[in-house]
Write a protein that holds these residues in place. Structure first.
Motif, PDB file in Angstrom:
ATOM      1  N   TRP A  21       0.819  -1.209   0.000  1.00 12.17           N
ATOM      2  CA  TRP A  21       0.000   0.000   0.000  1.00 12.17           C
ATOM      3  C   TRP A  21       0.852   1.258   0.000  1.00 12.17           C
ATOM      4  O   TRP A  21       0.606   2.194  -0.765  1.00 12.17           O
ATOM      5  N   VAL A  22       1.883   1.286   0.846  1.00  9.56           N
ATOM      6  CA  VAL A  22       2.766   2.452   0.915  1.00  9.56           C
ATOM      7  C   VAL A  22       3.493   2.643  -0.404  1.00  9.56           C
ATOM      8  O   VAL A  22       3.572   3.752  -0.940  1.00  9.56           O
ATOM      9  N   ARG A  23       4.028   1.548  -0.934  1.00  8.55           N
ATOM     10  CA  ARG A  23       4.796   1.652  -2.182  1.00  8.55           C
ATOM     11  C   ARG A  23       3.931   2.121  -3.345  1.00  8.55           C
ATOM     12  O   ARG A  23       4.300   3.036  -4.088  1.00  8.55           O
ATOM     13  N   ASP A  24       2.780   1.490  -3.506  1.00 11.52           N
ATOM     14  CA  ASP A  24       1.975   1.715  -4.712  1.00 11.52           C
ATOM     15  C   ASP A  24       1.061   2.925  -4.615  1.00 11.52           C
ATOM     16  O   ASP A  24       0.826   3.617  -5.608  1.00 11.52           O
ATOM     17  N   HIS A  25       0.535   3.197  -3.411  1.00 15.23           N
ATOM     18  CA  HIS A  25      -0.498   4.222  -3.294  1.00 15.23           C
ATOM     19  C   HIS A  25      -0.028   5.514  -2.616  1.00 15.23           C
ATOM     20  O   HIS A  25      -0.714   6.529  -2.711  1.00 15.23           O
ATOM     21  N   VAL A  26       1.095   5.471  -1.934  1.00 13.82           N
ATOM     22  CA  VAL A  26       1.626   6.688  -1.322  1.00 13.82           C
ATOM     23  C   VAL A  26       2.862   7.155  -2.084  1.00 13.82           C
ATOM     24  O   VAL A  26       2.843   8.212  -2.732  1.00 13.82           O
ATOM     25  N   LEU A  27       3.927   6.362  -2.026  1.00 18.45           N
ATOM     26  CA  LEU A  27       5.156   6.754  -2.724  1.00 18.45           C
ATOM     27  C   LEU A  27       4.910   6.873  -4.223  1.00 18.45           C
ATOM     28  O   LEU A  27       5.332   7.842  -4.866  1.00 18.45           O
ATOM     29  N   GLY A  28       4.196   5.897  -4.774  1.00 16.25           N
ATOM     30  CA  GLY A  28       3.909   5.942  -6.211  1.00 16.25           C
ATOM     31  C   GLY A  28       3.095   7.155  -6.607  1.00 16.25           C
ATOM     32  O   GLY A  28       3.339   7.777  -7.646  1.00 16.25           O
ATOM     33  N   ALA A  29       2.116   7.519  -5.773  1.00 13.92           N
ATOM     34  CA  ALA A  29       1.261   8.675  -6.088  1.00 13.92           C
ATOM     35  C   ALA A  29       2.047   9.980  -6.053  1.00 13.92           C
ATOM     36  O   ALA A  29       1.856  10.865  -6.899  1.00 13.92           O
ATOM     37  N   ILE A  30       2.928  10.094  -5.065  1.00 15.01           N
ATOM     38  CA  ILE A  30       3.748  11.314  -4.959  1.00 15.01           C
ATOM     39  C   ILE A  30       4.651  11.457  -6.171  1.00 15.01           C
ATOM     40  O   ILE A  30       4.730  12.523  -6.800  1.00 15.01           O
ATOM     41  N   LEU A  31       5.334  10.366  -6.533  1.00 14.42           N
ATOM     42  CA  LEU A  31       6.265  10.417  -7.665  1.00 14.42           C
ATOM     43  C   LEU A  31       5.523  10.621  -8.979  1.00 14.42           C
ATOM     44  O   LEU A  31       6.002  11.330  -9.870  1.00 14.42           O
ATOM     45  N   ASN A  32       4.368   9.992  -9.110  1.00 10.53           N
ATOM     46  CA  ASN A  32       3.582  10.141 -10.335  1.00 10.53           C
ATOM     47  C   ASN A  32       3.153  11.592 -10.541  1.00 10.53           C
ATOM     48  O   ASN A  32       3.143  12.102 -11.665  1.00 10.53           O
ATOM     49  N   PHE A  33       2.818  12.275  -9.436  1.00  6.68           N
ATOM     50  CA  PHE A  33       2.411  13.675  -9.518  1.00  6.68           C
ATOM     51  C   PHE A  33       3.589  14.578  -9.883  1.00  6.68           C
ATOM     52  O   PHE A  33       3.436  15.514 -10.683  1.00  6.68           O
ATOM     53  N   ARG A  34       4.759  14.309  -9.309  1.00  4.92           N
ATOM     54  CA  ARG A  34       5.887  15.230  -9.456  1.00  4.92           C
ATOM     55  C   ARG A  34       6.647  15.057 -10.776  1.00  4.92           C
ATOM     56  O   ARG A  34       7.251  16.011 -11.266  1.00  4.92           O
ATOM     57  N   MET A  35       6.642  13.874 -11.348  1.00  2.26           N
ATOM     58  CA  MET A  35       7.456  13.671 -12.548  1.00  2.26           C
ATOM     59  C   MET A  35       6.969  14.597 -13.659  1.00  2.26           C
ATOM     60  O   MET A  35       5.770  14.800 -13.856  1.00  2.26           O
ATOM     61  N   ASN A  36       7.927  15.177 -14.336  1.00  4.10           N
ATOM     62  CA  ASN A  36       7.677  16.177 -15.387  1.00  4.10           C
ATOM     63  C   ASN A  36       7.131  17.487 -14.851  1.00  4.10           C
ATOM     64  O   ASN A  36       6.773  18.377 -15.637  1.00  4.10           O
ATOM     65  N   ARG A  37       7.031  17.617 -13.506  1.00  2.00           N
ATOM     66  CA  ARG A  37       6.573  18.878 -12.912  1.00  2.00           C
ATOM     67  C   ARG A  37       7.669  19.524 -12.067  1.00  2.00           C
ATOM     68  O   ARG A  37       8.085  20.651 -12.323  1.00  2.00           O
ATOM     69  N   LYS A  38       8.082  18.787 -11.026  1.00  2.00           N
ATOM     70  CA  LYS A  38       9.018  19.346 -10.049  1.00  2.00           C
ATOM     71  C   LYS A  38      10.107  18.327  -9.733  1.00  2.00           C
ATOM     72  O   LYS A  38       9.864  17.123  -9.783  1.00  2.00           O
ATOM     73  N   PRO A  39      11.286  18.806  -9.355  1.00  4.52           N
ATOM     74  CA  PRO A  39      12.387  17.868  -9.122  1.00  4.52           C
ATOM     75  C   PRO A  39      12.260  17.123  -7.798  1.00  4.52           C
ATOM     76  O   PRO A  39      11.832  17.681  -6.790  1.00  4.52           O
ATOM     77  N   THR A  40      12.617  15.859  -7.840  1.00  3.74           N
ATOM     78  CA  THR A  40      12.679  15.027  -6.640  1.00  3.74           C
ATOM     79  C   THR A  40      14.103  14.520  -6.501  1.00  3.74           C
ATOM     80  O   THR A  40      14.768  14.209  -7.494  1.00  3.74           O
ATOM     81  N   PHE A  41      14.570  14.444  -5.258  1.00  2.00           N
ATOM     82  CA  PHE A  41      15.951  14.076  -4.961  1.00  2.00           C
ATOM     83  C   PHE A  41      15.957  12.866  -4.030  1.00  2.00           C
ATOM     84  O   PHE A  41      15.026  12.669  -3.253  1.00  2.00           O
ATOM     85  N   TYR A  42      17.035  12.109  -4.094  1.00  3.76           N
ATOM     86  CA  TYR A  42      17.102  10.886  -3.307  1.00  3.76           C
ATOM     87  C   TYR A  42      18.514  10.708  -2.762  1.00  3.76           C
ATOM     88  O   TYR A  42      19.496  11.052  -3.427  1.00  3.76           O
ATOM     89  N   THR A  43      18.604  10.181  -1.549  1.00  6.46           N
ATOM     90  CA  THR A  43      19.872   9.642  -1.072  1.00  6.46           C
ATOM     91  C   THR A  43      19.632   8.171  -0.773  1.00  6.46           C
ATOM     92  O   THR A  43      18.549   7.784  -0.318  1.00  6.46           O
ATOM     93  N   SER A  44      20.629   7.350  -1.063  1.00  9.23           N
ATOM     94  CA  SER A  44      20.457   5.911  -0.878  1.00  9.23           C
ATOM     95  C   SER A  44      21.819   5.239  -0.780  1.00  9.23           C
ATOM     96  O   SER A  44      22.827   5.768  -1.268  1.00  9.23           O
ATOM     97  N   ASN A  45      21.826   4.073  -0.155  1.00  7.74           N
ATOM     98  CA  ASN A  45      23.024   3.233  -0.173  1.00  7.74           C
ATOM     99  C   ASN A  45      23.039   2.326  -1.390  1.00  7.74           C
ATOM    100  O   ASN A  45      24.033   1.656  -1.653  1.00  7.74           O
ATOM    101  N   TYR A  46      21.927   2.297  -2.130  1.00  4.10           N
ATOM    102  CA  TYR A  46      21.810   1.426  -3.305  1.00  4.10           C
ATOM    103  C   TYR A  46      22.079   2.189  -4.599  1.00  4.10           C
ATOM    104  O   TYR A  46      21.702   3.358  -4.732  1.00  4.10           O
TER     105      TYR A  46
END
Length: 318
Positions: A245-270
């Protein structure tokens, strides 16, 4: 320091007049008042005499500022401000007008407060956002970090010169190399330029989302903030425990809204390969490669990859 009213309050009759004249004579000989009269030669003694309380306050404030003990210990009546005297024509008469002006320390504090209002953090250690930033120190702390640091600096410079684009950064590297610090620095610098930003520590955010299921309004407000801010940073992506639910409906929804609109940044060990595997697996449904790939399609095309090499700063500080 006492105000003129307090000094003269206890005096009556001749004592009052004598003390008042002594204070006036002392003020006239003060270099601060002499400087004022040079700037405003239209001020004669009679006009200054009728504005004795303002003149007294003006000199006291200027003296206090000359021996400034810092903003928190400012002795002026209006902390962080000083009296400023100007002349103005009112009803055909020359008048001495007093106004309170903020000092340089107060202005700096106001500017910093405005910067902080543009930044929101969810579960990120506030020290990462509040400590001072020194570009020379950031660059010189570990020479192995230089290519990544230069790339972040270049991104900040380009945004300041040309404005935001929908493209962000994916900053990955081993533990303790300063990924969160660099992203916090970027957020601070671009907040100075007027942009709003949010930084989210993913492991704790994902845990908190479980309780938000029972508070739909809080969940909606949180997601809206992340969708609409100018800059969004997902810190330590890949360290969280995912649910479908978190992956598909929360994180996915946020990223789907922002792509091609506003920049998103990430830090990761991967790197991207490791992140896709992580996003494909949930404790409930196991491995679902297509779900991980779907989320990566909302990440990888919209970021420049920055590999941060360097030593573990936490270990060296310890």
């Amino acid at each position: 320091m006492e105000s003129l009213g307090q000094v003269l309050k206890q005096m009556k009759g001749p004592s009052f007049m004598k003390r008042s004249q002594a204070i006036f004579d002392e003020l006239l000989s003060d270099p601060i008042v002499k400087e004022l009269r040079e700037e405003h030669p239209e001020l004669d003694e009679a006009k200054l005499r009728t504005n004795l309380p303002r003149l007294y306050q003006y000199v006291n404030d200027r003296r206090n500022c000359g021996n400034c003990p810092g903003l928190e210990k400012c002795p002026n009546d209006f902390q962080g401000h000083y009296s400023k005297l100007e002349t103005a024509a009112l009803n055909g008469q020359l008048e001495l007008v007093e106004r309170k002006a903020p000092c340089s320390l107060q202005i700096a504090k106001q500017n910093e407060d405005q910067i902080r209002k543009r930044i929101r953090s969810f579960y990120v250690d506030e020290r990462a956002l509040q400590e001072g930033y020194n570009e020379v120190e950031i660059m010189g702390k570990d020479r192995h970090r230089a290519p990544a640091v230069n790339q972040v600096f270049r991104y900040i410079r380009e945004v300041k010169e040309h404005g935001l684009t929908p493209r962000g950064l994916y900053l990955f590297g081993s533990f303790g190399t300063g990924k969160t610090f660099l992203m916090s620095y970027m957020l601070h610098e671009l907040a100075i330029a007027g942009y709003t930003g949010v930084i989210v520590y993913m492991p704790e955010f994902m845990e908190d989302l479980k309780s938000m299921i029972q508070d739909n309004q809080k969940l909606k407000d949180t997601v809206e903030v992340m969708k609409n801010c100018d800059l969004l940073i997902f810190d330590d992506l890949g360290a969280e425990n995912l649910s479908p639910w978190v992956r598909d409906h929360v994180l996915g929804a946020i990223l789907n809204f922002r792509m091609n609109r506003k920049p998103t940044f990430y830090t990761s060990n991967y790197d991207f390969g490791g992140l896709e595997k992580h996003l494909s697996f949930t404790s409930k449904d196991g491995e679902e490669m297509h779900k991980g790939q779907r989320l990566m399609d909302r990440i990888s095309p919209f970021v420049d990859v920055v590999h941060l090499h360097g030593e573990n700063q936490r270990r060296s500080q310890a």
